[in-house]
Design a protein around this motif. Structure first.
Motif, PDB file in Angstrom:
ATOM      1  N   GLY A 152      24.466 -24.009  24.122  1.00 45.63           N
ATOM      2  CA  GLY A 152      24.322 -24.196  25.557  1.00 45.63           C
ATOM      3  C   GLY A 152      25.678 -24.319  26.222  1.00 45.63           C
ATOM      4  N   HIS A 153      25.715 -24.106  27.514  1.00 44.61           N
ATOM      5  CA  HIS A 153      26.948 -24.256  28.291  1.00 44.61           C
ATOM      6  C   HIS A 153      27.402 -25.715  28.243  1.00 44.61           C
ATOM      7  CE1 HIS A 153      29.520 -24.427  31.924  1.00 44.61           C
ATOM      8  NE2 HIS A 153      29.689 -23.138  31.747  1.00 44.61           N
ATOM      9  N   THR A 154      28.709 -25.943  28.419  1.00 44.21           N
ATOM     10  CA  THR A 154      29.235 -27.314  28.380  1.00 44.21           C
ATOM     11  C   THR A 154      28.566 -28.221  29.409  1.00 44.21           C
ATOM     12  OG1 THR A 154      31.260 -28.649  28.500  1.00 44.21           O
ATOM     13  CG2 THR A 154      31.123 -26.764  29.969  1.00 44.21           C
ATOM     14  N   ASN A 155      28.082 -27.645  30.526  1.00 44.87           N
ATOM     15  CA  ASN A 155      27.409 -28.466  31.543  1.00 44.87           C
ATOM     16  C   ASN A 155      26.038 -28.955  31.087  1.00 44.87           C
ATOM     17  OD1 ASN A 155      29.538 -28.212  33.291  1.00 44.87           O
ATOM     18  ND2 ASN A 155      28.636 -26.590  34.509  1.00 44.87           N
ATOM     19  N   SER A 156      25.513 -28.408  29.994  1.00 43.07           N
ATOM     20  CA  SER A 156      24.193 -28.829  29.518  1.00 43.07           C
ATOM     21  C   SER A 156      24.288 -29.680  28.265  1.00 43.07           C
ATOM     22  CB  SER A 156      23.311 -27.603  29.234  1.00 43.07           C
ATOM     23  OG  SER A 156      23.866 -26.817  28.189  1.00 43.07           O
ATOM     24  N   LEU A 157      25.515 -30.058  27.853  1.00 46.24           N
ATOM     25  CA  LEU A 157      25.665 -30.820  26.621  1.00 46.24           C
ATOM     26  C   LEU A 157      25.034 -32.199  26.725  1.00 46.24           C
ATOM     27  CD1 LEU A 157      26.741 -31.465  23.837  1.00 46.24           C
ATOM     28  CD2 LEU A 157      28.976 -31.943  24.851  1.00 46.24           C
ATOM     29  N   ARG A 158      25.427 -32.995  27.725  1.00 43.79           N
ATOM     30  CA  ARG A 158      24.976 -34.383  27.762  1.00 43.79           C
ATOM     31  C   ARG A 158      23.552 -34.535  28.307  1.00 43.79           C
ATOM     32  NH1 ARG A 158      29.295 -36.570  25.691  1.00 43.79           N
ATOM     33  NH2 ARG A 158      31.372 -36.086  26.476  1.00 43.79           N
ATOM     34  N   PRO A 159      23.186 -33.846  29.422  1.00 41.83           N
ATOM     35  CA  PRO A 159      21.836 -34.072  29.922  1.00 41.83           C
ATOM     36  C   PRO A 159      20.762 -33.316  29.161  1.00 41.83           C
ATOM     37  CG  PRO A 159      22.970 -32.529  31.351  1.00 41.83           C
ATOM     38  CD  PRO A 159      23.990 -33.020  30.356  1.00 41.83           C
ATOM     39  N   GLY A 160      21.132 -32.256  28.447  1.00 40.85           N
ATOM     40  CA  GLY A 160      20.129 -31.394  27.840  1.00 40.85           C
ATOM     41  C   GLY A 160      19.512 -31.997  26.584  1.00 40.85           C
ATOM     42  N   ALA A 161      18.241 -31.683  26.356  1.00 37.68           N
ATOM     43  CA  ALA A 161      17.575 -32.104  25.128  1.00 37.68           C
ATOM     44  C   ALA A 161      17.949 -31.143  24.004  1.00 37.68           C
ATOM     45  CB  ALA A 161      16.064 -32.116  25.338  1.00 37.68           C
ATOM     46  N   ARG A 162      18.072 -31.678  22.783  1.00 37.08           N
ATOM     47  CA  ARG A 162      18.387 -30.827  21.654  1.00 37.08           C
ATOM     48  C   ARG A 162      17.180 -29.985  21.269  1.00 37.08           C
ATOM     49  NH1 ARG A 162      22.485 -31.366  18.434  1.00 37.08           N
ATOM     50  NH2 ARG A 162      21.245 -31.119  16.543  1.00 37.08           N
ATOM     51  N   VAL A 163      17.452 -28.813  20.708  1.00 34.08           N
ATOM     52  CA  VAL A 163      16.403 -27.876  20.314  1.00 34.08           C
ATOM     53  C   VAL A 163      16.283 -27.896  18.801  1.00 34.08           C
ATOM     54  CG1 VAL A 163      15.664 -25.475  20.349  1.00 34.08           C
ATOM     55  CG2 VAL A 163      16.840 -26.447  22.334  1.00 34.08           C
ATOM     56  N   PHE A 164      15.055 -28.005  18.299  1.00 35.14           N
ATOM     57  CA  PHE A 164      14.826 -28.072  16.869  1.00 35.14           C
ATOM     58  C   PHE A 164      13.948 -26.898  16.444  1.00 35.14           C
ATOM     59  CE2 PHE A 164      15.678 -32.350  18.285  1.00 35.14           C
ATOM     60  CZ  PHE A 164      16.542 -32.844  17.307  1.00 35.14           C
ATOM     61  N   GLY A 165      14.146 -26.414  15.212  1.00 34.96           N
ATOM     62  CA  GLY A 165      13.338 -25.330  14.676  1.00 34.96           C
ATOM     63  C   GLY A 165      13.822 -24.951  13.294  1.00 34.96           C
ATOM     64  N   SER A 166      12.925 -24.354  12.519  1.00 33.80           N
ATOM     65  CA  SER A 166      13.261 -24.028  11.140  1.00 33.80           C
ATOM     66  C   SER A 166      14.348 -22.967  11.040  1.00 33.80           C
ATOM     67  CB  SER A 166      11.999 -23.548  10.413  1.00 33.80           C
ATOM     68  OG  SER A 166      11.444 -22.416  11.084  1.00 33.80           O
ATOM     69  N   ASN A 167      14.465 -22.105  12.022  1.00 35.62           N
ATOM     70  CA  ASN A 167      15.468 -21.039  11.978  1.00 35.62           C
ATOM     71  C   ASN A 167      16.521 -21.211  13.068  1.00 35.62           C
ATOM     72  OD1 ASN A 167      13.618 -20.526  14.043  1.00 35.62           O
ATOM     73  ND2 ASN A 167      14.067 -18.327  14.033  1.00 35.62           N
ATOM     74  N   ILE A 168      16.656 -22.445  13.582  1.00 37.44           N
ATOM     75  CA  ILE A 168      17.552 -22.700  14.717  1.00 37.44           C
ATOM     76  C   ILE A 168      18.553 -23.784  14.342  1.00 37.44           C
ATOM     77  CG2 ILE A 168      17.721 -23.448  17.127  1.00 37.44           C
ATOM     78  CD1 ILE A 168      14.766 -22.590  17.423  1.00 37.44           C
ATOM     79  N   ILE A 169      19.806 -23.548  14.630  1.00 39.21           N
ATOM     80  CA  ILE A 169      20.846 -24.565  14.539  1.00 39.21           C
ATOM     81  C   ILE A 169      21.361 -24.788  15.955  1.00 39.21           C
ATOM     82  CG2 ILE A 169      23.103 -25.174  13.603  1.00 39.21           C
ATOM     83  CD1 ILE A 169      22.521 -23.272  11.268  1.00 39.21           C
ATOM     84  N   ASP A 170      21.029 -25.944  16.539  1.00 32.94           N
ATOM     85  CA  ASP A 170      21.485 -26.251  17.895  1.00 32.94           C
ATOM     86  C   ASP A 170      22.953 -26.651  17.809  1.00 32.94           C
ATOM     87  OD1 ASP A 170      22.073 -27.174  20.431  1.00 32.94           O
ATOM     88  OD2 ASP A 170      20.136 -28.164  20.709  1.00 32.94           O
ATOM     89  N   ALA A 171      23.827 -25.725  18.185  1.00 35.75           N
ATOM     90  CA  ALA A 171      25.273 -25.933  18.081  1.00 35.75           C
ATOM     91  C   ALA A 171      25.903 -26.208  19.439  1.00 35.75           C
ATOM     92  CB  ALA A 171      25.926 -24.712  17.436  1.00 35.75           C
ATOM     93  N   THR A 172      25.117 -26.677  20.395  1.00 36.95           N
ATOM     94  CA  THR A 172      25.653 -26.980  21.722  1.00 36.95           C
ATOM     95  C   THR A 172      26.749 -28.033  21.641  1.00 36.95           C
ATOM     96  OG1 THR A 172      23.552 -26.412  22.771  1.00 36.95           O
ATOM     97  CG2 THR A 172      25.059 -27.800  24.031  1.00 36.95           C
ATOM     98  N   SER A 173      26.599 -28.986  20.716  1.00 35.67           N
ATOM     99  CA  SER A 173      27.599 -30.049  20.590  1.00 35.67           C
ATOM    100  C   SER A 173      28.690 -29.725  19.569  1.00 35.67           C
ATOM    101  CB  SER A 173      26.907 -31.356  20.193  1.00 35.67           C
ATOM    102  OG  SER A 173      26.336 -31.256  18.896  1.00 35.67           O
ATOM    103  N   TYR A 174      28.625 -28.570  18.927  1.00 35.77           N
ATOM    104  CA  TYR A 174      29.655 -28.220  17.944  1.00 35.77           C
ATOM    105  C   TYR A 174      30.999 -28.154  18.659  1.00 35.77           C
ATOM    106  CZ  TYR A 174      31.826 -25.928  13.926  1.00 35.77           C
ATOM    107  OH  TYR A 174      32.628 -25.639  12.850  1.00 35.77           O
ATOM    108  N   PRO A 175      32.045 -28.809  18.113  1.00 41.39           N
ATOM    109  CA  PRO A 175      33.269 -28.988  18.900  1.00 41.39           C
ATOM    110  C   PRO A 175      34.066 -27.729  19.188  1.00 41.39           C
ATOM    111  CG  PRO A 175      33.525 -29.889  16.677  1.00 41.39           C
ATOM    112  CD  PRO A 175      32.078 -29.554  16.837  1.00 41.39           C
ATOM    113  N   LEU A 176      34.031 -26.720  18.301  1.00 35.86           N
ATOM    114  CA  LEU A 176      34.900 -25.553  18.474  1.00 35.86           C
ATOM    115  C   LEU A 176      34.064 -24.291  18.625  1.00 35.86           C
ATOM    116  CD1 LEU A 176      37.647 -26.378  15.808  1.00 35.86           C
ATOM    117  CD2 LEU A 176      37.726 -26.749  18.285  1.00 35.86           C
ATOM    118  N   LEU A 177      34.026 -23.762  19.831  1.00 30.86           N
ATOM    119  CA  LEU A 177      33.258 -22.551  20.097  1.00 30.86           C
ATOM    120  C   LEU A 177      33.750 -21.373  19.264  1.00 30.86           C
ATOM    121  CD1 LEU A 177      31.247 -20.795  21.659  1.00 30.86           C
ATOM    122  CD2 LEU A 177      32.936 -20.620  23.495  1.00 30.86           C
ATOM    123  N   ASN A 178      35.056 -21.263  19.063  1.00 36.01           N
ATOM    124  CA  ASN A 178      35.582 -20.119  18.323  1.00 36.01           C
ATOM    125  C   ASN A 178      35.053 -20.069  16.896  1.00 36.01           C
ATOM    126  OD1 ASN A 178      36.969 -19.376  20.576  1.00 36.01           O
ATOM    127  ND2 ASN A 178      38.984 -19.310  19.616  1.00 36.01           N
TER     128      ASN A 178
END
Length: 727
Positions: free
Chosen positions: A588-614
């Motif tokens: 997700g965009h940086t503006n959705s990091l804190r207010p957004g709910a995390r997404v869960f799923g068997s084939n999904i890794i929610d990397a919105t909070s991952y520190p390094l986009l590169n």
């Protein structure tokens, strides 16, 4: 009930000393003089302009069957409440019945946070009121009493009913009393009720009080302590139909989940939750600021968890440490919750404190010390082009102090960084003495229009734009003062970075910028070129990706006015269509990091909070985006890119606006429906080949200088040859 901390106790002692010192001495007795001329009429005291009464409850709990305690803040909207606040009276009234409360006025720094007023200090507005409502049990006159408050100063008075309450504490739950007997000895109880019109009232009702709602998991104590690291302690029990061995508890929030350490005694348990944790294989750090709630799971499936009345009665609980501050409270349906805040001191938090510090900063001169200030995405991360410039300075062996402003201490920092807590006293000090500033969004507010001699400000920005910016956005055309404000901001920039000529031309017009523009490529893209394959393999392994899996990074931009990750694409459904060989990295965009709910799923890794986009761009085999500037970065890698734009016409023509028609020059296919996405992903290599010419033209236009050396060129341009150390 608010727990007193050492910091608050110290403030209370200072407040009491100041109040005693400010009290006028008792006048000495004088002999009564003989009557003389008739005294002149005494002038009437000027009327006090209180403004509106603000009467807010933070806590409301029963101390006995009929004894009720209220805590909160009361002040006039136009009047300070500091060392000598107006006198407060609290009473409950209805019909001909009125019951007065015993009131203790006190210092409560939370009043300033609630007031959100930068002009008036409300720290003296706190109160504790205790009232015995036994008369209501037997009153023949009324079955309802409403809480009233009145402030009096110099003969002027303002009064009214309760105007607000803090839902996360006991004032949000409003439990009934144990009650007692009426005139006929029949059982009665007292029930607090809330309405927008009357605020808080207490109603007499017949019969025993209703049993409190229960859940499969009940929390009977919800507290905080610090045995060397901040923690939450809780006790509770599970229902008869719940197997304790199947139950796990965890705290979930913006960065992920923290498992609880649980000790069982039959159906009862004690748990501890660390408010520090390691995420994404990083070092242990405090939780990110935001809201967290306790989850209970039985065999991996969520089950309901509630706070018991005895736990709610003690809320909210305020907790302070050197690493974070926290408020333990209740959410909807009495869910146990924790709100994490940065560890600002009591005289640093809130709008009033910010203005006081800002004014001192503006009026206090300071000498420059050669240090460098970095800020990325309003202190929410330590990434983007400022990080690449920092790393280049470290590579060259700079002896300058490299400060990074952080919104909280959860932000991972690069080697050689000195953390600087946003809005702290130290932050203001560095704003005054730093020699160089690198930021990728707006400049720090106190610095705007107040740059000091010898300071160099570099605006790196955070991407080549497809969507309209600044003055090019129609919404800004009708703002009469927009141009004046933007010109004042951009006048402070000594340099503005641009990835390419296309972006440079837009930035000048959109931001009214007339200074030096460094068209040197984007430092943030250097590692997309220089990272070796073995390091990319380690990144993929750290993300949990198998070598044989296809990793698809889905990275939509945000939508103006929305705080959550864009949900147009159902990744669970998409995964079922594509099969187990595909894994989705959701960013997700940086503006959705804190207010957004995390997404869960068997084939999904929610990397919105991952520190390094590169890292994610390097790990991905394919990127799907919409209007994000990632499209201008990812093409540095040469890997396939696709676009999912179901709202293309609306986004282009109404919501935001675009600088060019993406469909005419995109380096990959555009999909307008999920079914098209499935088809294009299945044929990703063929689609990439079909767009080879468009891809090459795109790279030539937007990535001509993204060769892995952009940060070095920027450091040379800003610091000059051999000037990376202090003079």
């Amino acid at each position: 009930m608010v727990k007193r901390t050492p910091v608050l106790n110290g403030l209370l002692r200072r407040y009491d000393s100041a109040r005693k010192a400010a009290a006028p001495p008792a006048p000495a007795k004088k002999a009564t003089p003989a009557p003389a001329k008739k005294a002149a009429a005494k002038k009437a005291a000027p009327k006090i302009n209180f403004g509106d009464l603000v009467f807010v409850l933070a806590g409301a709990r029963w101390l006995g069957p009929t004894k009720y305690e209220l805590t909160g803040w009361a002040y006039g909207s136009k009047l300070p409440a500091t060392l000598n606040p107006p006198k407060l009276r609290v009473w409950l009234a209805g019909g001909d019945t009125s019951v007065a409360a015993t009131v203790e006025q006190r210092v409560d720094l939370r009043a300033n946070l609630y007031a959100a007023d930068d002009k008036h200090d409300r720290s003296g507005a706190g109160f504790r009121a205790v009232v015995d409502l036994k008369p209501l049990l037997t009153s023949a006159d009324t079955d309802r009493l409403t809480v009233h408050g009145a402030l009096t100063q110099q003969g002027s008075t303002i009064e009214g009913t309760v105007t607000g309450r803090q839902d996360q504490g006991s004032a949000g739950s409003l439990a009934p009393s144990a009650g007692g007997a009426g005139p006929d000895n029949a059982p009665r109880h007292l029930q607090p009720v809330w309405s927008k019109e009357d605020g808080l009232s207490v109603v007499r009702r017949d019969g025993e009080p209703p049993r409190p709602a229960t859940a499969p998991v009940m929390i009977t104590e919800w507290a905080a302590y610090d045995p060397g690291a901040p923690r939450v302690r809780a006790t509770g029990w599970v229902a008869e139909d719940v197997d304790p061995e199947a139950v796990t508890l965890e705290l979930r929030g913006p960065l992920g989940s923290v498992p609880a350490e649980t000790t069982w005694q039959r159906r009862g348990f004690t748990l501890t939750l660390d408010l520090e944790a390691s995420f994404w294989n990083g070092p242990v750090a405090p939780l990110s600021i935001g809201h967290y709630r306790l989850w209970a799971l039985a065999d991996g499936e969520p089950i309901e968890v509630r706070l018991a009345p005895e736990a709610i009665a003690e809320l909210p609980v305020e907790f302070e440490s050197s690493r974070l501050n926290a408020t333990l409270g209740r959410g909807g349906k009495d869910l146990p919750s924790v709100h994490v805040a940065p560890p600002l001191r009591v005289d640093e938090a809130g709008l009033y404190a910010f203005r006081q510090q800002r004014d001192r900063y503006w009026s206090t001169p300071s000498e420059r010390d050669g240090s460098v200030y970095f800020e990325s995405f309003y202190a929410r991360s330590a990434t983007d082009s400022p990080r690449a410039i920092h790393e280049e300075l470290v590579r060259r062996g700079t002896d300058r102090t490299l400060y990074w402003t952080v919104a909280d201490y959860s932000v991972p920092l690069p080697e050689g960084a000195t953390p600087l807590l946003w809005k702290s006293r130290e932050w203001f000090e560095v704003l005054g003495k730093a020699s160089y500033f690198f930021h990728n969004c707006g400049a720090p507010i106190p610095l705007r229009k107040h740059k000091r001699p010898g300071q160099t400000v570099v605006q790196t920005w955070h991407g080549t734009p497809l969507k309209l910016l600044g003055n090019d956005r129609p919404v800004n055309h009708n703002r009469s003062n927009y141009r004046k404000l933007q010109e004042a901001l951009s006048a402070d920039w000594d340099f503005l970075l641009a990835q390419n000529t296309y972006a440079a031309d837009i930035f000048r017009e959109a931001y009214f910028y007339e200074g030096p523009l460094l068209e040197l490529g984007y430092p943030r893209n250097d590692t997309l070129v220089t990272t070796p394959p073995e390091q990319i393999a380690r990144i993929r392994e750290g993300l949990g990706l198998r070598p044989d899996q296809k990793a698809i990074l889905y990275a939509p931009t945000w939508r103006d006015g929305e705080g959550h990750v864009v949900g147009y694409l159902d990744l669970e459904w998409l995964g079922r269509q594509l099969g187990p060989d595909y894994v989705f990295l959701l960013r997700g965009h940086t503006n959705s990091l804190r207010p957004g709910a995390r997404v869960f799923g068997s084939n999904i890794i929610d990397a919105t909070s991952y520190p390094l986009l590169n890292d994610l761009l390097l790990a991905a085999d394919l990127v799907i985006t919409d209007y994000s500037s990632i499209m201008f970065d990812y093409t540095v890698t040469g890997k396939p890119i696709q676009f999912f734009v179901p709202d293309y016409d609306d986004y282009r023509d109404r919501r935001r606006g675009l600088y060019f028609d993406l469909a005419e020059s995109a380096p990959g296919p555009l999909s307008y429906s999920p079914e098209e996405v499935v088809e294009n992903v299945r044929n990703a290599e063929a689609k990439h080949a079909e767009h080879a010419d468009a891809y090459a033209a795109w790279v030539a236009k937007f990535n001509p200088r993204d060769d892995g050396q952009a940060a070095a060129r920027v450091v040379d341009a800003v610091f000059g040859d051999g000037n990376v150390n202090r003079k």
